[in-house]
Design a protein around this motif. Sequence first.
Motif, PDB file in Angstrom:
ATOM      1  N   THR A  11       0.808  -1.227   0.000  1.00 44.24           N
ATOM      2  CA  THR A  11       0.000   0.000   0.000  1.00 44.24           C
ATOM      3  C   THR A  11       0.836   1.270   0.000  1.00 44.24           C
ATOM      4  OG1 THR A  11      -1.494  -1.251   1.386  1.00 44.24           O
ATOM      5  CG2 THR A  11      -1.934   1.109   1.186  1.00 44.24           C
ATOM      6  N   GLY A  12       1.858   1.262   0.829  1.00 44.97           N
ATOM      7  CA  GLY A  12       2.731   2.430   0.878  1.00 44.97           C
ATOM      8  C   GLY A  12       2.197   3.573   1.724  1.00 44.97           C
ATOM      9  N   SER A  13       1.386   3.256   2.739  1.00 43.56           N
ATOM     10  CA  SER A  13       0.870   4.362   3.556  1.00 43.56           C
ATOM     11  C   SER A  13       1.988   5.011   4.370  1.00 43.56           C
ATOM     12  CB  SER A  13      -0.285   3.897   4.451  1.00 43.56           C
ATOM     13  OG  SER A  13       0.181   3.126   5.525  1.00 43.56           O
ATOM     14  N   ASN A  14       2.968   4.222   4.803  1.00 44.75           N
ATOM     15  CA  ASN A  14       4.109   4.837   5.503  1.00 44.75           C
ATOM     16  C   ASN A  14       4.942   5.692   4.549  1.00 44.75           C
ATOM     17  OD1 ASN A  14       4.520   4.142   8.458  1.00 44.75           O
ATOM     18  ND2 ASN A  14       3.896   2.160   7.604  1.00 44.75           N
ATOM     19  N   GLY A  87       7.329  -1.239   4.760  1.00 46.63           N
ATOM     20  CA  GLY A  87       6.542  -2.380   4.298  1.00 46.63           C
ATOM     21  C   GLY A  87       7.215  -3.052   3.115  1.00 46.63           C
ATOM     22  N   MET A  89       8.701  -6.161   1.983  1.00 46.90           N
ATOM     23  CA  MET A  89       8.578  -7.505   2.547  1.00 46.90           C
ATOM     24  C   MET A  89       9.590  -8.479   1.930  1.00 46.90           C
ATOM     25  SD  MET A  89       6.430  -6.632   4.711  1.00 46.90           S
ATOM     26  CE  MET A  89       5.508  -7.917   5.539  1.00 46.90           C
ATOM     27  N   ILE A 107      10.573   0.347   9.537  1.00 50.05           N
ATOM     28  CA  ILE A 107       9.506   0.434  10.534  1.00 50.05           C
ATOM     29  C   ILE A 107       8.896  -0.938  10.692  1.00 50.05           C
ATOM     30  CG2 ILE A 107       7.723   1.208   8.872  1.00 50.05           C
ATOM     31  CD1 ILE A 107       6.933   2.985  11.612  1.00 50.05           C
ATOM     32  N   HIS A 108       8.706  -1.329  11.950  1.00 50.09           N
ATOM     33  CA  HIS A 108       8.192  -2.664  12.255  1.00 50.09           C
ATOM     34  C   HIS A 108       6.994  -2.533  13.191  1.00 50.09           C
ATOM     35  CE1 HIS A 108       8.339  -6.991  12.719  1.00 50.09           C
ATOM     36  NE2 HIS A 108       8.157  -6.809  14.014  1.00 50.09           N
ATOM     37  N   PRO A 109       5.909  -3.288  12.907  1.00 48.99           N
ATOM     38  CA  PRO A 109       4.670  -3.092  13.678  1.00 48.99           C
ATOM     39  C   PRO A 109       4.618  -3.870  14.988  1.00 48.99           C
ATOM     40  CG  PRO A 109       4.261  -4.589  11.856  1.00 48.99           C
ATOM     41  CD  PRO A 109       5.716  -4.176  11.762  1.00 48.99           C
ATOM     42  N   LEU A 170      -1.090   1.714  12.711  1.00 45.37           N
ATOM     43  CA  LEU A 170      -0.661   2.417  11.500  1.00 45.37           C
ATOM     44  C   LEU A 170      -0.666   3.940  11.695  1.00 45.37           C
ATOM     45  CD1 LEU A 170       0.404   1.259   8.883  1.00 45.37           C
ATOM     46  CD2 LEU A 170      -1.925   1.217   7.991  1.00 45.37           C
ATOM     47  N   GLU A 173       2.434   4.589  13.435  1.00 49.94           N
ATOM     48  CA  GLU A 173       3.582   4.402  12.539  1.00 49.94           C
ATOM     49  C   GLU A 173       3.856   5.666  11.732  1.00 49.94           C
ATOM     50  OE1 GLU A 173       3.781   0.852  10.130  1.00 49.94           O
ATOM     51  OE2 GLU A 173       2.567  -0.281  11.536  1.00 49.94           O
TER      52      GLU A 173
HETATM   53  C1  GAR Z   1       3.254  -1.522   8.053  1.00 46.09           C
HETATM   54  O1  GAR Z   1       2.402  -1.825   9.121  1.00 46.09           O
HETATM   55  C2  GAR Z   1       4.681  -1.862   8.386  1.00 46.09           C
HETATM   56  O2  GAR Z   1       5.016  -1.624   9.732  1.00 46.09           O
HETATM   57  C3  GAR Z   1       4.702  -3.335   8.089  1.00 46.09           C
HETATM   58  O3  GAR Z   1       3.946  -3.477   6.911  1.00 46.09           O
HETATM   59  C4  GAR Z   1       2.972  -2.442   6.855  1.00 46.09           C
HETATM   60  C5  GAR Z   1       3.103  -1.712   5.539  1.00 46.09           C
HETATM   61  O4  GAR Z   1       2.058  -0.812   5.355  1.00 46.09           O
HETATM   62  N1  GAR Z   1       6.033  -3.799   7.921  1.00 46.09           N
HETATM   63  C6  GAR Z   1       6.439  -5.034   8.209  1.00 46.09           C
HETATM   64  O5  GAR Z   1       5.692  -5.897   8.640  1.00 46.09           O
HETATM   65  C7  GAR Z   1       7.897  -5.295   7.958  1.00 46.09           C
HETATM   66  N2  GAR Z   1       8.261  -6.605   8.367  1.00 46.09           N
HETATM   67  P1  GAR Z   1       2.173   0.368   4.294  1.00 46.09           P
HETATM   68  O6  GAR Z   1       2.565  -0.272   2.966  1.00 46.09           O
HETATM   69  O7  GAR Z   1       0.799   0.949   4.234  1.00 46.09           O
HETATM   70  O8  GAR Z   1       3.202   1.334   4.779  1.00 46.09           O
END
Ligand code: GAR
Length: 209
Positions: A11-14, A87, A89, A107-109, A170, A173
């Motif tokens: 998604t890339g919200s971060n 995010g 992965m 960033i780690h949740p 989130l 985050e």
């Molecule tokens: C976020 O919650 C991030 O912390 C997590 O994936 C999501 C990505 O969301 N990251 C991990 O689990 C890394 N191992 P986003 O694409 O909306 O930013």
Amino acid sequence: KARVAVLISGTGSNMAALLYASRRADCPYEIVLVASNNPDAGGLALAKAEGVATFALPHKGMKRPEHDAAMDEALREAGADYVALAGYMRILTPEFVGKWEGRMVNIHPSLLPRYKGLDTHARAIQAGDAHGGCSVHLVTAELDDGPILGQTPVAILPGDTPDTLAARVLFAEHQLYARALEELVSRPYRADWLLQQVNAIALSLPEAE
Ligand code: GAR
């Protein structure tokens, strides 16, 4: 301004949070590239629409070192000083991590060192924890293990599911990541100092059997 590349898989919200924070005139960094191993990542379309350079390279059929090397080249071509994993992965090779040591964050949740890896929210709820949360840390060769630059606890509510908790984490985050990245690029010597401490501790430990 420090030049930051953001690596995403979804998604890339971060990434969006980092990008919009960077639009403040006094923000000490700018986003120069958004790169992904997934050409369909929603964040790539957003970055493009916002006028940010993008790079996509599917990892399928590529060996890990080969894929990482191509990513590294794209980052260097963009003139990146820092890499922010948001995010992303994919597990990175030690070679790639070494090249960006002290200059790459993730960033780690979860509230590290608890719940490295996947399914962090489900594991926190299952354990009966009062709080979940998120952490920003420097990336080292060990997964989700580098020095922590910042954390935000998020209360777990009765009836929370992994999804409802994830949605609240989130919000945290997005605030935490922009702030931690601003601090890192403003005081990069702190990252070097933290890594030195970690290495010194590792050296002083007896060899594992
Ligand atoms: C976020 O919650 C991030 O912390 C997590 O994936 C999501 C990505 O969301 N990251 C991990 O689990 C890394 N191992 P986003 O694409 O909306 O930013």
